[in-house]
Write an enzyme that holds these catalytic residues in place. Structure first.
Site, short mmCIF file in Angstrom:
data_model
loop_
_atom_site.label_atom_id
_atom_site.label_comp_id
_atom_site.label_asym_id
_atom_site.label_seq_id
_atom_site.Cartn_x
_atom_site.Cartn_y
_atom_site.Cartn_z
N GLU A 163 0.84 -1.19 0.00
CA GLU A 163 0.00 0.00 0.00
C GLU A 163 0.88 1.25 0.00
O GLU A 163 2.03 1.23 0.43
CB GLU A 163 -0.92 0.00 1.22
CG GLU A 163 -1.94 -1.13 1.23
CD GLU A 163 -2.99 -0.98 0.15
OE1 GLU A 163 -3.23 0.16 -0.30
OE2 GLU A 163 -3.56 -2.00 -0.27
N TYR B 278 4.01 -4.01 -8.80
CA TYR B 278 2.73 -4.65 -9.07
C TYR B 278 2.75 -5.42 -10.40
O TYR B 278 1.91 -6.28 -10.63
CB TYR B 278 1.62 -3.62 -9.10
CG TYR B 278 1.06 -3.29 -7.74
CD1 TYR B 278 -0.09 -3.90 -7.26
CD2 TYR B 278 1.68 -2.35 -6.91
CE1 TYR B 278 -0.62 -3.61 -6.02
CE2 TYR B 278 1.16 -2.04 -5.67
CZ TYR B 278 0.02 -2.68 -5.21
OH TYR B 278 -0.50 -2.38 -3.98
N SER C 121 -14.22 1.43 -6.79
CA SER C 121 -15.07 1.27 -5.60
C SER C 121 -14.67 2.26 -4.52
O SER C 121 -15.53 2.81 -3.83
CB SER C 121 -14.97 -0.17 -5.07
OG SER C 121 -15.51 -1.08 -6.00
N ASN C 122 -13.35 2.47 -4.36
CA ASN C 122 -12.86 3.42 -3.36
C ASN C 122 -12.91 4.83 -3.95
O ASN C 122 -11.92 5.35 -4.48
CB ASN C 122 -11.43 3.05 -2.94
CG ASN C 122 -10.88 3.98 -1.88
OD1 ASN C 122 -11.61 4.71 -1.21
ND2 ASN C 122 -9.57 3.94 -1.72
N ASN D 14 -5.13 5.91 -6.35
CA ASN D 14 -5.82 6.60 -5.25
C ASN D 14 -4.92 7.57 -4.50
O ASN D 14 -5.40 8.34 -3.67
CB ASN D 14 -6.44 5.58 -4.28
CG ASN D 14 -5.40 4.63 -3.71
OD1 ASN D 14 -4.23 4.96 -3.57
ND2 ASN D 14 -5.84 3.42 -3.37
N TYR E 19 4.59 4.18 -7.30
CA TYR E 19 3.31 3.58 -6.93
C TYR E 19 2.36 3.60 -8.13
O TYR E 19 1.63 4.56 -8.35
CB TYR E 19 2.69 4.32 -5.74
CG TYR E 19 1.42 3.66 -5.23
CD1 TYR E 19 1.45 2.39 -4.66
CD2 TYR E 19 0.19 4.30 -5.31
CE1 TYR E 19 0.30 1.78 -4.19
CE2 TYR E 19 -0.97 3.70 -4.85
CZ TYR E 19 -0.91 2.43 -4.29
OH TYR E 19 -2.06 1.83 -3.83
N GLU F 123 -2.03 -2.55 -10.25
CA GLU F 123 -2.68 -3.37 -11.29
C GLU F 123 -3.56 -2.53 -12.20
O GLU F 123 -3.88 -2.94 -13.31
CB GLU F 123 -3.50 -4.49 -10.63
CG GLU F 123 -4.82 -4.08 -10.03
CD GLU F 123 -4.67 -3.31 -8.71
OE1 GLU F 123 -5.66 -2.69 -8.28
OE2 GLU F 123 -3.58 -3.34 -8.11
#
Length: 405
Positions: free
Chosen positions: A182, A213, A240-241, A292, A298, A301
Protein backbone atom coordinates in the site's frame (compact mmCIF):
# COMPACT_ATOMS: atom_id res chain seq x y z
CA UNK A 1 67.54 -19.94 18.36
CA UNK A 2 68.26 -23.70 18.53
CA UNK A 3 70.46 -24.75 21.49
CA UNK A 4 72.58 -27.92 21.08
CA UNK A 5 73.01 -30.47 23.85
CA UNK A 6 76.11 -30.07 25.98
CA UNK A 7 77.38 -33.52 24.97
CA UNK A 8 77.41 -32.52 21.33
CA UNK A 9 79.40 -29.40 22.16
CA UNK A 10 81.93 -31.42 24.20
CA UNK A 11 82.35 -33.81 21.28
CA UNK A 12 83.15 -31.03 18.88
CA UNK A 13 85.55 -29.47 21.43
CA UNK A 14 87.52 -32.73 21.74
CA UNK A 15 87.80 -33.01 17.98
CA UNK A 16 89.19 -29.48 17.75
CA UNK A 17 91.73 -30.16 20.57
CA UNK A 18 93.03 -33.21 18.75
CA UNK A 19 93.37 -31.23 15.60
CA UNK A 20 95.33 -28.58 17.52
CA UNK A 21 97.66 -31.14 19.12
CA UNK A 22 98.31 -32.83 15.83
CA UNK A 23 99.02 -29.47 14.32
CA UNK A 24 101.71 -28.82 17.00
CA UNK A 25 103.35 -32.20 16.66
CA UNK A 26 103.47 -32.75 12.97
CA UNK A 27 102.30 -30.44 10.25
CA UNK A 28 99.53 -32.31 8.47
CA UNK A 29 99.71 -32.93 4.79
CA UNK A 30 97.34 -31.19 2.43
CA UNK A 31 95.29 -34.35 1.95
CA UNK A 32 95.00 -34.77 5.72
CA UNK A 33 93.86 -31.17 6.12
CA UNK A 34 91.15 -31.69 3.50
CA UNK A 35 89.99 -34.88 5.23
CA UNK A 36 89.79 -33.14 8.62
CA UNK A 37 87.83 -30.21 7.13
CA UNK A 38 85.37 -32.48 5.33
CA UNK A 39 84.88 -34.56 8.52
CA UNK A 40 84.16 -31.45 10.58
CA UNK A 41 81.68 -30.07 8.06
CA UNK A 42 79.92 -33.44 7.81
CA UNK A 43 79.51 -33.70 11.59
CA UNK A 44 78.15 -30.13 11.78
CA UNK A 45 75.68 -30.73 8.93
CA UNK A 46 74.38 -33.93 10.58
CA UNK A 47 73.79 -32.14 13.89
CA UNK A 48 72.02 -29.18 12.32
CA UNK A 49 69.89 -31.39 10.04
CA UNK A 50 68.80 -33.51 13.00
CA UNK A 51 67.76 -30.40 14.93
CA UNK A 52 65.35 -29.23 12.23
CA UNK A 53 64.15 -32.65 11.17
CA UNK A 54 63.03 -33.64 14.67
CA UNK A 55 62.94 -30.53 16.90
CA UNK A 56 61.14 -32.30 19.77
CA UNK A 57 63.79 -35.03 20.20
CA UNK A 58 65.24 -35.56 23.67
CA UNK A 59 68.70 -35.19 22.18
CA UNK A 60 68.27 -31.47 22.83
CA UNK A 61 68.19 -29.94 26.22
CA UNK A 62 65.82 -27.12 25.21
CA UNK A 63 63.28 -28.39 22.59
CA UNK A 64 61.48 -25.86 20.43
CA UNK A 65 57.90 -24.98 21.43
CA UNK A 66 55.11 -24.32 18.86
CA UNK A 67 52.83 -21.26 19.25
CA UNK A 68 49.11 -22.09 19.59
CA UNK A 69 46.17 -19.69 19.39
CA UNK A 70 43.75 -19.39 22.27
CA UNK A 71 40.82 -21.59 21.14
CA UNK A 72 38.50 -20.96 24.08
CA UNK A 73 35.80 -19.42 21.85
CA UNK A 74 36.36 -21.51 18.72
CA UNK A 75 33.30 -23.72 19.23
CA UNK A 76 31.07 -20.69 19.73
CA UNK A 77 32.48 -18.97 16.67
CA UNK A 78 32.05 -22.01 14.45
CA UNK A 79 28.47 -22.40 15.64
CA UNK A 80 27.71 -18.82 14.64
CA UNK A 81 29.40 -19.32 11.30
CA UNK A 82 27.29 -22.37 10.54
CA UNK A 83 24.08 -20.61 11.54
CA UNK A 84 24.66 -17.16 10.07
CA UNK A 85 27.84 -17.11 7.99
CA UNK A 86 29.04 -14.22 10.16
CA UNK A 87 32.75 -13.52 10.52
CA UNK A 88 33.86 -14.54 14.00
CA UNK A 89 37.08 -12.98 15.37
CA UNK A 90 39.12 -14.33 18.28
CA UNK A 91 42.50 -13.29 19.64
CA UNK A 92 45.45 -15.38 20.77
CA UNK A 93 47.65 -14.72 23.76
CA UNK A 94 49.62 -12.11 21.86
CA UNK A 95 46.46 -10.25 20.77
CA UNK A 96 46.92 -11.05 17.08
CA UNK A 97 43.47 -11.27 15.44
CA UNK A 98 42.58 -14.59 13.84
CA UNK A 99 39.57 -15.39 11.66
CA UNK A 100 37.82 -18.72 12.00
CA UNK A 101 37.57 -20.96 8.92
CA UNK A 102 34.70 -20.56 6.47
CA UNK A 103 31.51 -22.49 7.32
CA UNK A 104 30.91 -25.96 5.97
CA UNK A 105 29.51 -25.56 2.41
CA UNK A 106 26.98 -28.30 3.13
CA UNK A 107 25.49 -26.09 5.83
CA UNK A 108 25.19 -23.18 3.42
CA UNK A 109 23.16 -25.33 1.03
CA UNK A 110 20.38 -25.95 3.52
CA UNK A 111 16.91 -24.71 2.64
CA UNK A 112 16.01 -21.18 3.66
CA UNK A 113 12.86 -21.25 5.78
CA UNK A 114 10.52 -18.28 5.31
CA UNK A 115 7.64 -18.05 7.77
CA UNK A 116 4.61 -15.98 6.74
CA UNK A 117 3.50 -14.82 10.17
CA UNK A 118 0.43 -12.93 8.94
CA UNK A 119 -1.52 -13.93 5.84
CA UNK A 120 -2.24 -10.78 3.81
CA UNK A 121 -5.72 -9.49 4.62
CA UNK A 122 -6.38 -12.80 6.38
CA UNK A 123 -6.27 -14.79 3.13
CA UNK A 124 -3.58 -17.43 2.66
CA UNK A 125 -2.02 -17.66 -0.80
CA UNK A 126 -0.85 -20.98 -2.26
CA UNK A 127 2.69 -21.87 -1.29
CA UNK A 128 3.90 -23.00 -4.69
CA UNK A 129 7.45 -24.11 -5.46
CA UNK A 130 9.76 -21.12 -5.89
CA UNK A 131 11.98 -23.14 -8.22
CA UNK A 132 9.32 -23.83 -10.82
CA UNK A 133 7.75 -20.37 -10.51
CA UNK A 134 10.78 -18.07 -10.31
CA UNK A 135 13.85 -20.31 -10.71
CA UNK A 136 14.68 -19.65 -7.04
CA UNK A 137 15.72 -22.88 -5.32
CA UNK A 138 16.34 -24.01 -1.76
CA UNK A 139 13.25 -22.37 -0.25
CA UNK A 140 10.79 -23.64 2.30
CA UNK A 141 7.72 -21.43 2.72
CA UNK A 142 5.39 -22.03 5.64
CA UNK A 143 2.52 -20.66 7.72
CA UNK A 144 3.43 -22.97 10.61
CA UNK A 145 4.23 -20.71 13.56
CA UNK A 146 5.78 -23.60 15.48
CA UNK A 147 8.82 -23.17 13.19
CA UNK A 148 9.56 -19.72 14.57
CA UNK A 149 12.89 -20.82 16.08
CA UNK A 150 14.09 -22.42 12.82
CA UNK A 151 12.89 -19.77 10.34
CA UNK A 152 15.60 -17.67 8.70
CA UNK A 153 13.08 -14.97 7.84
CA UNK A 154 9.66 -13.98 9.17
CA UNK A 155 7.29 -11.91 7.01
CA UNK A 156 4.92 -9.38 8.60
CA UNK A 157 2.22 -7.84 6.40
CA UNK A 158 1.77 -4.21 7.41
CA UNK A 159 -1.97 -3.97 6.99
CA UNK A 160 -2.49 -6.99 9.24
CA UNK A 161 0.05 -6.00 11.85
CA UNK A 162 -0.94 -6.02 15.50
CA UNK A 163 0.62 -6.76 18.87
CA UNK A 164 0.65 -10.45 17.90
CA UNK A 165 4.42 -10.75 17.46
CA UNK A 166 6.61 -13.77 18.20
CA UNK A 167 7.70 -14.00 21.80
CA UNK A 168 11.37 -13.40 22.63
CA UNK A 169 14.08 -14.48 22.53
CA UNK A 170 14.50 -13.97 18.83
CA UNK A 171 17.19 -16.15 17.18
CA UNK A 172 20.26 -14.10 16.29
CA UNK A 173 20.35 -15.41 12.71
CA UNK A 174 16.67 -14.60 12.04
CA UNK A 175 15.57 -11.58 10.00
CA UNK A 176 12.17 -9.90 10.24
CA UNK A 177 10.76 -8.57 6.99
CA UNK A 178 8.36 -5.63 6.80
CA UNK A 179 6.10 -6.36 3.83
CA UNK A 180 3.71 -3.81 2.36
CA UNK A 181 2.20 -2.93 -1.02
CA UNK A 182 0.00 0.00 0.00
CA UNK A 183 1.04 3.61 -0.45
CA UNK A 184 2.04 5.76 2.53
CA UNK A 185 -1.30 7.60 2.25
CA UNK A 186 -3.17 4.42 3.14
CA UNK A 187 -0.97 2.95 5.88
CA UNK A 188 -0.96 3.68 9.59
CA UNK A 189 2.31 4.82 11.11
CA UNK A 190 2.43 2.45 14.07
CA UNK A 191 4.75 3.43 16.91
CA UNK A 192 6.37 0.00 17.14
CA UNK A 193 7.71 0.00 13.56
CA UNK A 194 11.15 1.47 14.28
CA UNK A 195 14.01 -0.74 15.47
CA UNK A 196 12.00 -3.91 14.92
CA UNK A 197 12.71 -5.07 11.35
CA UNK A 198 15.80 -6.06 9.40
CA UNK A 199 14.54 -5.99 5.80
CA UNK A 200 11.87 -4.18 3.76
CA UNK A 201 9.85 -5.47 0.81
CA UNK A 202 7.41 -3.25 -1.08
CA UNK A 203 6.63 -1.73 -4.48
CA UNK A 204 9.20 0.99 -3.76
CA UNK A 205 12.46 0.44 -5.67
CA UNK A 206 14.41 1.64 -2.63
CA UNK A 207 13.20 -1.39 -0.68
CA UNK A 208 15.69 -4.12 0.13
CA UNK A 209 13.45 -6.47 -1.86
CA UNK A 210 11.44 -4.40 -4.38
CA UNK A 211 8.43 -6.15 -5.92
CA UNK A 212 6.37 -3.95 -8.27
CA UNK A 213 2.73 -4.65 -9.07
CA UNK A 214 3.79 -5.74 -12.55
CA UNK A 215 6.45 -5.49 -15.22
CA UNK A 216 7.05 -5.86 -18.94
CA UNK A 217 8.80 -9.09 -19.91
CA UNK A 218 10.04 -10.50 -23.20
CA UNK A 219 7.26 -11.79 -25.42
CA UNK A 220 7.32 -15.26 -26.91
CA UNK A 221 7.08 -15.65 -30.69
CA UNK A 222 3.41 -16.42 -30.31
CA UNK A 223 2.78 -13.39 -28.08
CA UNK A 224 4.48 -11.09 -30.58
CA UNK A 225 1.64 -11.80 -33.00
CA UNK A 226 -0.62 -9.46 -31.08
CA UNK A 227 -3.98 -8.30 -32.37
CA UNK A 228 -5.80 -5.38 -30.76
CA UNK A 229 -9.06 -6.64 -29.24
CA UNK A 230 -12.35 -5.51 -30.71
CA UNK A 231 -13.49 -2.20 -29.18
CA UNK A 232 -17.04 -1.00 -28.58
CA UNK A 233 -16.38 1.51 -25.78
CA UNK A 234 -14.23 4.63 -25.78
CA UNK A 235 -13.37 5.21 -22.10
CA UNK A 236 -13.96 2.93 -19.07
CA UNK A 237 -13.36 3.17 -15.34
CA UNK A 238 -13.85 0.59 -12.57
CA UNK A 239 -13.72 2.02 -9.05
CA UNK A 240 -15.07 1.27 -5.60
CA UNK A 241 -12.86 3.42 -3.36
CA UNK A 242 -14.28 6.77 -4.43
CA UNK A 243 -13.21 9.53 -2.04
CA UNK A 244 -14.00 13.19 -2.54
CA UNK A 245 -10.51 14.31 -1.54
CA UNK A 246 -8.76 12.14 -4.13
CA UNK A 247 -7.15 13.91 -7.07
CA UNK A 248 -8.73 11.39 -9.42
CA UNK A 249 -12.22 12.24 -8.15
CA UNK A 250 -11.85 15.95 -8.90
CA UNK A 251 -10.40 15.15 -12.31
CA UNK A 252 -13.20 12.71 -13.17
CA UNK A 253 -15.97 15.19 -12.35
CA UNK A 254 -14.60 17.69 -14.86
CA UNK A 255 -13.45 15.11 -17.41
CA UNK A 256 -16.87 13.38 -17.62
CA UNK A 257 -18.46 16.67 -18.69
CA UNK A 258 -16.70 16.43 -22.06
CA UNK A 259 -16.63 12.71 -22.87
CA UNK A 260 -18.68 9.61 -22.12
CA UNK A 261 -17.13 7.31 -19.51
CA UNK A 262 -18.44 3.77 -18.97
CA UNK A 263 -18.28 3.34 -15.20
CA UNK A 264 -18.27 0.17 -13.11
CA UNK A 265 -17.61 -0.83 -9.53
CA UNK A 266 -19.12 -0.44 -6.10
CA UNK A 267 -19.31 3.32 -6.16
CA UNK A 268 -21.43 3.30 -9.32
CA UNK A 269 -23.58 0.34 -8.17
CA UNK A 270 -22.36 -1.61 -11.18
CA UNK A 271 -20.10 -4.32 -9.85
CA UNK A 272 -18.47 -6.85 -12.16
CA UNK A 273 -16.96 -10.19 -11.27
CA UNK A 274 -13.47 -11.40 -12.10
CA UNK A 275 -14.72 -13.32 -15.14
CA UNK A 276 -16.28 -10.21 -16.68
CA UNK A 277 -13.39 -7.92 -15.77
CA UNK A 278 -11.15 -8.95 -18.66
CA UNK A 279 -13.92 -8.70 -21.23
CA UNK A 280 -14.96 -5.24 -20.07
CA UNK A 281 -11.45 -3.74 -19.95
CA UNK A 282 -10.33 -5.22 -23.28
CA UNK A 283 -13.46 -3.82 -24.98
CA UNK A 284 -12.47 -0.23 -24.12
CA UNK A 285 -10.06 1.86 -26.18
CA UNK A 286 -8.92 3.73 -23.08
CA UNK A 287 -8.99 2.86 -19.40
CA UNK A 288 -8.69 5.37 -16.57
CA UNK A 289 -5.74 3.99 -14.59
CA UNK A 290 -6.21 6.52 -11.80
CA UNK A 291 -4.27 5.72 -8.61
CA UNK A 292 -5.82 6.60 -5.25
CA UNK A 293 -2.69 8.47 -4.13
CA UNK A 294 0.43 9.94 -5.70
CA UNK A 295 3.76 8.45 -4.67
CA UNK A 296 6.98 7.55 -6.44
CA UNK A 297 6.93 4.06 -7.99
CA UNK A 298 3.31 3.58 -6.93
CA UNK A 299 1.42 2.29 -9.95
CA UNK A 300 -0.69 -0.75 -9.40
CA UNK A 301 -2.68 -3.37 -11.29
CA UNK A 302 -4.71 -0.41 -12.57
CA UNK A 303 -1.80 0.13 -14.96
CA UNK A 304 -0.52 -3.35 -15.73
CA UNK A 305 -3.89 -5.09 -16.24
CA UNK A 306 -5.06 -2.78 -19.09
CA UNK A 307 -1.64 -3.14 -20.73
CA UNK A 308 -2.03 -6.91 -20.63
CA UNK A 309 -5.60 -6.79 -21.95
CA UNK A 310 -4.88 -4.61 -24.97
CA UNK A 311 -6.19 -1.28 -23.71
CA UNK A 312 -4.40 2.08 -23.51
CA UNK A 313 -4.11 3.31 -19.89
CA UNK A 314 -4.77 6.98 -19.11
CA UNK A 315 -2.89 7.54 -15.88
CA UNK A 316 -3.05 9.67 -12.77
CA UNK A 317 -0.11 8.96 -10.51
CA UNK A 318 3.55 9.97 -10.16
CA UNK A 319 5.17 12.10 -12.88
CA UNK A 320 5.52 10.76 -16.42
CA UNK A 321 9.28 10.16 -16.09
CA UNK A 322 8.62 7.71 -13.26
CA UNK A 323 6.24 5.70 -15.44
CA UNK A 324 8.77 5.71 -18.27
CA UNK A 325 11.24 3.95 -15.98
CA UNK A 326 8.91 0.94 -16.16
CA UNK A 327 7.00 1.11 -19.47
CA UNK A 328 7.58 2.75 -22.91
CA UNK A 329 6.55 6.38 -23.23
CA UNK A 330 4.18 5.64 -26.14
CA UNK A 331 2.31 2.88 -24.27
CA UNK A 332 0.19 5.22 -22.14
CA UNK A 333 -1.30 8.70 -21.81
CA UNK A 334 -0.58 10.89 -18.78
CA UNK A 335 -3.15 13.46 -17.68
CA UNK A 336 -0.32 15.87 -16.83
CA UNK A 337 0.42 16.17 -20.56
CA UNK A 338 -2.75 18.24 -20.98
CA UNK A 339 -3.60 21.65 -19.53
CA UNK A 340 -7.12 20.58 -18.55
CA UNK A 341 -9.48 17.57 -18.45
CA UNK A 342 -11.34 19.02 -21.44
CA UNK A 343 -8.24 19.01 -23.64
CA UNK A 344 -7.54 15.41 -22.67
CA UNK A 345 -11.11 14.48 -23.59
CA UNK A 346 -10.73 16.20 -26.96
CA UNK A 347 -7.51 14.28 -27.61
CA UNK A 348 -9.13 10.91 -26.88
CA UNK A 349 -12.04 11.73 -29.18
CA UNK A 350 -9.54 12.60 -31.90
CA UNK A 351 -7.68 9.29 -31.42
CA UNK A 352 -10.99 7.44 -31.67
CA UNK A 353 -11.33 8.80 -35.19
CA UNK A 354 -7.74 8.01 -36.24
CA UNK A 355 -7.20 4.24 -36.21
CA UNK A 356 -3.59 4.34 -37.41
CA UNK A 357 -2.57 6.80 -34.72
CA UNK A 358 -4.34 4.70 -32.09
CA UNK A 359 -2.45 1.57 -33.17
CA UNK A 360 0.87 3.26 -32.38
CA UNK A 361 0.16 2.77 -28.68
CA UNK A 362 0.71 -0.98 -29.15
CA UNK A 363 4.11 -0.97 -30.88
CA UNK A 364 5.70 -2.21 -27.66
CA UNK A 365 3.65 -5.44 -27.93
CA UNK A 366 5.99 -6.56 -30.70
CA UNK A 367 8.64 -7.13 -28.04
CA UNK A 368 7.02 -7.31 -24.60
CA UNK A 369 3.99 -8.44 -22.64
CA UNK A 370 2.65 -7.13 -19.35
CA UNK A 371 2.93 -9.53 -16.44
CA UNK A 372 1.28 -9.00 -13.05
CA UNK A 373 2.89 -9.89 -9.74
CA UNK A 374 1.74 -13.00 -7.90
CA UNK A 375 0.86 -11.25 -4.66
CA UNK A 376 2.40 -12.94 -1.65
CA UNK A 377 4.11 -15.83 -3.42
CA UNK A 378 6.50 -13.66 -5.43
CA UNK A 379 7.35 -11.66 -2.31
CA UNK A 380 8.04 -14.83 -0.32
CA UNK A 381 10.27 -16.38 -2.98
CA UNK A 382 12.25 -13.19 -3.56
CA UNK A 383 12.66 -12.78 0.19
CA UNK A 384 14.05 -16.32 0.31
CA UNK A 385 16.48 -15.50 -2.50
CA UNK A 386 17.57 -12.34 -0.68
CA UNK A 387 18.20 -14.24 2.56
CA UNK A 388 20.30 -16.83 0.73
CA UNK A 389 22.51 -14.12 -0.75
CA UNK A 390 22.64 -11.72 2.22
CA UNK A 391 23.63 -13.36 5.48
CA UNK A 392 25.27 -10.30 6.98
CA UNK A 393 23.70 -8.25 9.74
CA UNK A 394 21.27 -5.54 8.68
CA UNK A 395 18.62 -3.47 10.48
CA UNK A 396 15.97 -0.90 9.60
CA UNK A 397 16.27 1.68 12.35
CA UNK A 398 13.92 4.35 10.99
CA UNK A 399 11.17 2.67 9.00
CA UNK A 400 8.72 5.51 9.62
CA UNK A 401 11.16 8.10 8.34
CA UNK A 402 12.08 6.03 5.26
CA UNK A 403 8.57 5.12 4.09
CA UNK A 404 6.49 8.06 5.28
CA UNK A 405 9.22 10.69 5.51
Amino acid sequence: MVTLHRDALDFLHRVMNKITVMDKLTPPSKSTQKLILVTFMLISFVCIFYVYYNPNTTFFKYPTVGIHANSSCSETCLHVLKMQNYECIMKNASDNPLTTPAPNPAKEDQDIIVLIWMAPFGVRFDLKDCGSEYNIHGCQLTYDRSMIQQAHGVMFHHRDMSADFPQPPRPAFQKWIWWNMESPSHCNQNDFLNDRFNVTSSYNRNSDIPVPYGRLVDATDEQKNFTIPKKDKLVCWIVSNFQEHHKRTHFYYEFAKHINVETYGGHFNNRINSEDYGNVVSSCKFYLSFENSIHRDYFTEKLFNPLALGTVPVVIGPPRYNYEEFIPRDAFIHVDDFPSPKELADHLISLDQNEEQYKQFFNWRKLYVSKSTSFGLEHSCKICDYLKRNKHYIAVTDLKGWFWG
